[in-house]
Motif scaffolding. Sequence first.
Motif, PDB file in Angstrom:
ATOM      1  N   MET A 221       0.819  -1.210   0.000  1.00  0.00           N
ATOM      2  CA  MET A 221       0.000   0.000   0.000  1.00  0.00           C
ATOM      3  C   MET A 221       0.856   1.265   0.000  1.00  0.00           C
ATOM      4  SD  MET A 221      -2.970  -1.067  -0.409  1.00  0.00           S
ATOM      5  CE  MET A 221      -3.599   0.600  -0.484  1.00  0.00           C
ATOM      6  N   PHE A 222       2.022   1.217   0.630  1.00  0.00           N
ATOM      7  CA  PHE A 222       2.908   2.380   0.576  1.00  0.00           C
ATOM      8  C   PHE A 222       3.383   2.610  -0.859  1.00  0.00           C
ATOM      9  CE2 PHE A 222       7.053   4.468   0.792  1.00  0.00           C
ATOM     10  CZ  PHE A 222       6.734   5.575   1.570  1.00  0.00           C
ATOM     11  N   LEU A 223       3.720   1.524  -1.556  1.00  0.00           N
ATOM     12  CA  LEU A 223       4.102   1.643  -2.963  1.00  0.00           C
ATOM     13  C   LEU A 223       2.942   2.179  -3.793  1.00  0.00           C
ATOM     14  CD1 LEU A 223       6.201   1.148  -5.185  1.00  0.00           C
ATOM     15  CD2 LEU A 223       5.358  -1.220  -5.338  1.00  0.00           C
ATOM     16  N   TRP A 224       1.712   1.756  -3.460  1.00  0.00           N
ATOM     17  CA  TRP A 224       0.538   2.236  -4.175  1.00  0.00           C
ATOM     18  C   TRP A 224       0.331   3.736  -3.958  1.00  0.00           C
ATOM     19  CZ3 TRP A 224      -2.730   1.695  -7.920  1.00  0.00           C
ATOM     20  CH2 TRP A 224      -3.983   2.304  -7.885  1.00  0.00           C
ATOM     21  N   PHE A 225       0.432   4.191  -2.701  1.00  0.00           N
ATOM     22  CA  PHE A 225       0.259   5.611  -2.426  1.00  0.00           C
ATOM     23  C   PHE A 225       1.368   6.433  -3.072  1.00  0.00           C
ATOM     24  CE2 PHE A 225      -2.500   4.219   1.127  1.00  0.00           C
ATOM     25  CZ  PHE A 225      -3.567   5.063   0.902  1.00  0.00           C
ATOM     26  N   ALA A 226       2.590   5.915  -3.037  1.00  0.00           N
ATOM     27  CA  ALA A 226       3.692   6.624  -3.686  1.00  0.00           C
ATOM     28  C   ALA A 226       3.461   6.732  -5.191  1.00  0.00           C
ATOM     29  CB  ALA A 226       5.013   5.909  -3.390  1.00  0.00           C
ATOM     30  N   SER A 227       2.922   5.665  -5.795  1.00  0.00           N
ATOM     31  CA  SER A 227       2.621   5.697  -7.231  1.00  0.00           C
ATOM     32  C   SER A 227       1.534   6.716  -7.538  1.00  0.00           C
ATOM     33  CB  SER A 227       2.188   4.303  -7.696  1.00  0.00           C
ATOM     34  OG  SER A 227       3.198   3.346  -7.458  1.00  0.00           O
ATOM     35  N   LEU A 228       0.502   6.778  -6.683  1.00  0.00           N
ATOM     36  CA  LEU A 228      -0.557   7.774  -6.887  1.00  0.00           C
ATOM     37  C   LEU A 228       0.006   9.187  -6.863  1.00  0.00           C
ATOM     38  CD1 LEU A 228      -3.457   6.363  -4.646  1.00  0.00           C
ATOM     39  CD2 LEU A 228      -3.268   6.246  -7.128  1.00  0.00           C
ATOM     40  N   ALA A 229       0.876   9.452  -5.878  1.00  0.00           N
ATOM     41  CA  ALA A 229       1.456  10.793  -5.776  1.00  0.00           C
ATOM     42  C   ALA A 229       2.350  11.100  -6.979  1.00  0.00           C
ATOM     43  CB  ALA A 229       2.243  10.909  -4.474  1.00  0.00           C
ATOM     44  N   ALA A 230       3.160  10.116  -7.361  1.00  0.00           N
ATOM     45  CA  ALA A 230       4.099  10.345  -8.478  1.00  0.00           C
ATOM     46  C   ALA A 230       3.348  10.598  -9.785  1.00  0.00           C
ATOM     47  CB  ALA A 230       5.033   9.144  -8.615  1.00  0.00           C
ATOM     48  N   ILE A 231       2.334   9.802 -10.073  1.00  0.00           N
ATOM     49  CA  ILE A 231       1.558   9.993 -11.302  1.00  0.00           C
ATOM     50  C   ILE A 231       0.793  11.308 -11.246  1.00  0.00           C
ATOM     51  CG2 ILE A 231      -0.347   9.060 -12.670  1.00  0.00           C
ATOM     52  CD1 ILE A 231       0.565   6.271 -11.791  1.00  0.00           C
ATOM     53  N   PHE A 326      -8.554   7.399 -14.439  1.00  0.00           N
ATOM     54  CA  PHE A 326      -7.310   7.029 -13.761  1.00  0.00           C
ATOM     55  C   PHE A 326      -6.348   6.336 -14.721  1.00  0.00           C
ATOM     56  CE2 PHE A 326      -4.725   3.906 -11.505  1.00  0.00           C
ATOM     57  CZ  PHE A 326      -4.058   4.725 -10.614  1.00  0.00           C
ATOM     58  N   TYR A 327      -6.795   5.254 -15.365  1.00  0.00           N
ATOM     59  CA  TYR A 327      -5.885   4.510 -16.233  1.00  0.00           C
ATOM     60  C   TYR A 327      -5.548   5.301 -17.500  1.00  0.00           C
ATOM     61  CZ  TYR A 327      -6.292   0.335 -13.357  1.00  0.00           C
ATOM     62  OH  TYR A 327      -6.220  -0.563 -12.329  1.00  0.00           O
ATOM     63  N   SER A 328      -6.452   6.148 -17.960  1.00  0.00           N
ATOM     64  CA  SER A 328      -6.150   6.959 -19.132  1.00  0.00           C
ATOM     65  C   SER A 328      -5.048   7.974 -18.849  1.00  0.00           C
ATOM     66  CB  SER A 328      -7.415   7.682 -19.608  1.00  0.00           C
ATOM     67  OG  SER A 328      -8.422   6.759 -19.988  1.00  0.00           O
ATOM     68  N   SER A 329      -4.940   8.409 -17.587  1.00  0.00           N
ATOM     69  CA  SER A 329      -3.925   9.401 -17.227  1.00  0.00           C
ATOM     70  C   SER A 329      -2.579   8.780 -16.897  1.00  0.00           C
ATOM     71  CB  SER A 329      -4.408  10.231 -16.037  1.00  0.00           C
ATOM     72  OG  SER A 329      -4.514   9.422 -14.872  1.00  0.00           O
ATOM     73  N   VAL A 330      -2.498   7.464 -16.859  1.00  0.00           N
ATOM     74  CA  VAL A 330      -1.247   6.784 -16.526  1.00  0.00           C
ATOM     75  C   VAL A 330      -0.356   6.724 -17.768  1.00  0.00           C
ATOM     76  CG1 VAL A 330      -0.223   4.589 -15.810  1.00  0.00           C
ATOM     77  CG2 VAL A 330      -2.297   5.427 -14.690  1.00  0.00           C
ATOM     78  N   PRO A 331       0.920   7.048 -17.665  1.00  0.00           N
ATOM     79  CA  PRO A 331       1.831   6.901 -18.806  1.00  0.00           C
ATOM     80  C   PRO A 331       1.825   5.463 -19.318  1.00  0.00           C
ATOM     81  CG  PRO A 331       2.875   8.157 -17.051  1.00  0.00           C
ATOM     82  CD  PRO A 331       1.592   7.638 -16.490  1.00  0.00           C
ATOM     83  N   GLY A 332       1.892   5.294 -20.651  1.00  0.00           N
ATOM     84  CA  GLY A 332       1.746   3.978 -21.257  1.00  0.00           C
ATOM     85  C   GLY A 332       2.702   2.946 -20.739  1.00  0.00           C
ATOM     86  N   VAL A 333       3.936   3.330 -20.459  1.00  0.00           N
ATOM     87  CA  VAL A 333       4.932   2.363 -20.016  1.00  0.00           C
ATOM     88  C   VAL A 333       4.623   1.819 -18.620  1.00  0.00           C
ATOM     89  CG1 VAL A 333       6.451   4.099 -18.977  1.00  0.00           C
ATOM     90  CG2 VAL A 333       7.424   1.967 -19.879  1.00  0.00           C
TER      91      VAL A 333
END
Length: 773
Positions: A221-231, A326-333
Amino acid sequence: MRSSQEKERAFMHAVHMTFRTIGLVYSDMGTSPLYVYSSTFNKFDVDNDGFLDILGALSIIIYTFTLIPFLKYVLVVLHAKGTEEQLKGGSFSLYSLICQYAKVGLIPNRQQADDELSNFKILVPTQRLERALSLKERLERHTGFKTALLIMALLGVSLVICNGILTPSISVTSAVSGLTVAVPALPEGGVVGIAVALLLVLFGLQGFGTGKISGIYGPVMFLWFASLAAIGIYNIFKYDSSVFRAFNPAFIYIFFKRNGRKAWHAMGGLALCITGGEIMLADFGELSARSIQIAFSVVVYPCLLLSYIGQAAYLLDNPQMTNNVFYSSVPGVLLWPLILLATSAAMLASRSIILTAFSVVKMAVALDCFPRVKIIHTSKRVMGQVYIPVANGFLMIMCVIVTACIRSVYQIGHAYCTAVLGDMLVTTGFFTIIMVMIWQTSRVVAFGFVVVIGAVELLYFTAILLDVQYGGWIPLISSFFLVIVMYVWHYGTRMKYQSEVDQRISIDYMLELGSNLGTIRVPGIGLLYNELVRGVPAIFGYFMKSLPAIHSTIVFVCIKFVPVPVVPQSERFLFRRVCPRNYHLFRCVVRYGYKDVHKENHYIFEQLLLQSLETFVQKDAQEFALECNSVGVESDGSETDLSAPPEFYLNQAGSKDPLTVPLLESDTMQCLETLIDQSVESSFSDVPSGAPSSAALDEDAVMELEAIRDAKASGVAYLLGHAEVRAKKESCFIKKLVINYFYAFLSRNSRATSEDMSVPHTHLIEVGMTYMV
């Protein structure tokens, strides 16, 4: 050097607890960015001036997310001192806390000794205290208020159970919906099929507990929250950094002015940003309020805000991409890694809410508000982690049905939001009572809490009801059904208890029988289980008539759950005599808190109870000897003589012959019971594990101890009554329907008392009895 090591250990412990809190408490809230914007703009067309709508929606999210989770829970509720453990568990814990400070329970089995467990301290009279006592008296005086509080608590439990159905459905479905972005050819049915398969795996693994995988909750979950913030940061800088204008609340006014009724319909999707906030009061064992506050303030709050702001920035540049924001805003890679991470986070979030549902069901069972079910404790280290097979099966079936039949994230989101906001309104109502009556908060603060927090929650709930046909009916109908089931069970239990009180065997009848009870007394100890906290239960008369002999020592055992989280082992057993010493009849009230682990096997329970019985007999004799020595003469009745026969008290209280005064009709006998209860429970509530020395005891006490030990050596039998409850012939039709059919059905299908106590059949004696209510 030592001090620095202690600081380092304390810091590492705080970090560890914060990680666990992020994984267990905030996993549900952390998955909200998957579906908030998609649900909000599902039926909301964004026009050429759509940036005003997007900024208005973001502004609503920012201030709602600040008011409800941050202000209500972090700054107000979890900031309260002295009630941290009592607040864990949600609305039912709050109801139990109110019952602890005020006599608002509908089952009249409260004792004076129970009040000592609440640690309620009488404060110096102030205006706030007078206001608190006024509210307390008003709640205690009116049965309607007591019933309303009970129904509120049952509604809170039912809504949490509904969350246990809807959270896995929307979280897992939203997580795997990213496959439609990665694989556009994938049909909707394929996404639903994958979601259903994951849900079946999720519920199938519940029985194994969380012990082996609890270590991955925090890191994932920490990795998930960090990913949310980074994106979110990436989207802000790539698309439109002017999105920060949404911190101006004027955009909220513009949003409603531009869209009118459409804005109210969009509120259902926007409210999803606070879903999961109710789990901040869930009981996850060792997690503290401080760790919940730190995790939210340092990690959850900023990461989720960045995620919502980043998605809004993406929408400002791509207003047509509202279907799967959400998924549309995620970079393709990063799309495929995010799909896997989101699915893992959704599975963990679902497990957390399911554990919460199990926890509130356990509390409801403990306080006679839910039919008895099998409860398995999955962790020896963490007290709050339980598994309930029946509840797990029910949640799984309902969750699969909702996911497979509704399919629409928009409709599931409306249903989910209805359940969450309903539960939040219930907790706000309970908190208002607690702030006035228990915390004795100032009138301005209490009024401000209701106006600000309550008004926002009510506003959202009203807006959701406008679209009740789009899924909101699911939790409303489900919670109504669950409330009916729980209230019927509580009502039947209450009527049964009142019938047991009315049919008690009077003391004068016991005295007429003599010490042999009109039968043969054989060596052994009989533990007769019943629900009375005082008096001789009617079921004992059935045993005397049905059995050719009765045990030499009889203990009437009442297992009672009190409205406190935990009862210390030293205060577990309360003993008193039922008749004169030569009768060898005792009353034992075994008290548990609604969070206590009641899973001792019958042998350990026997040893604890009988050891406490010996301690009681010795202390009884010592107290009586001290009273006689201090006065120098026989007691004149100013002190309660616990070893004297009941006739002594009756003759002191009045001139009537004790054998002509029935127990249930005599005010004198009721006064006697009150005196005995108060004296015994205050003198012997603290029962240590080791018995005191038997030196200096009188000869009668020594003989009684020897008789108890001889009976113990002969064996212990469990005497249980298989009771059936029926409505009287003159009862109204509704009462007959509820008692004879609904409650009878629940009783036949609930877990038996002997199964809960794990009593072997070789030690069990049962007789049947019918209570007419």
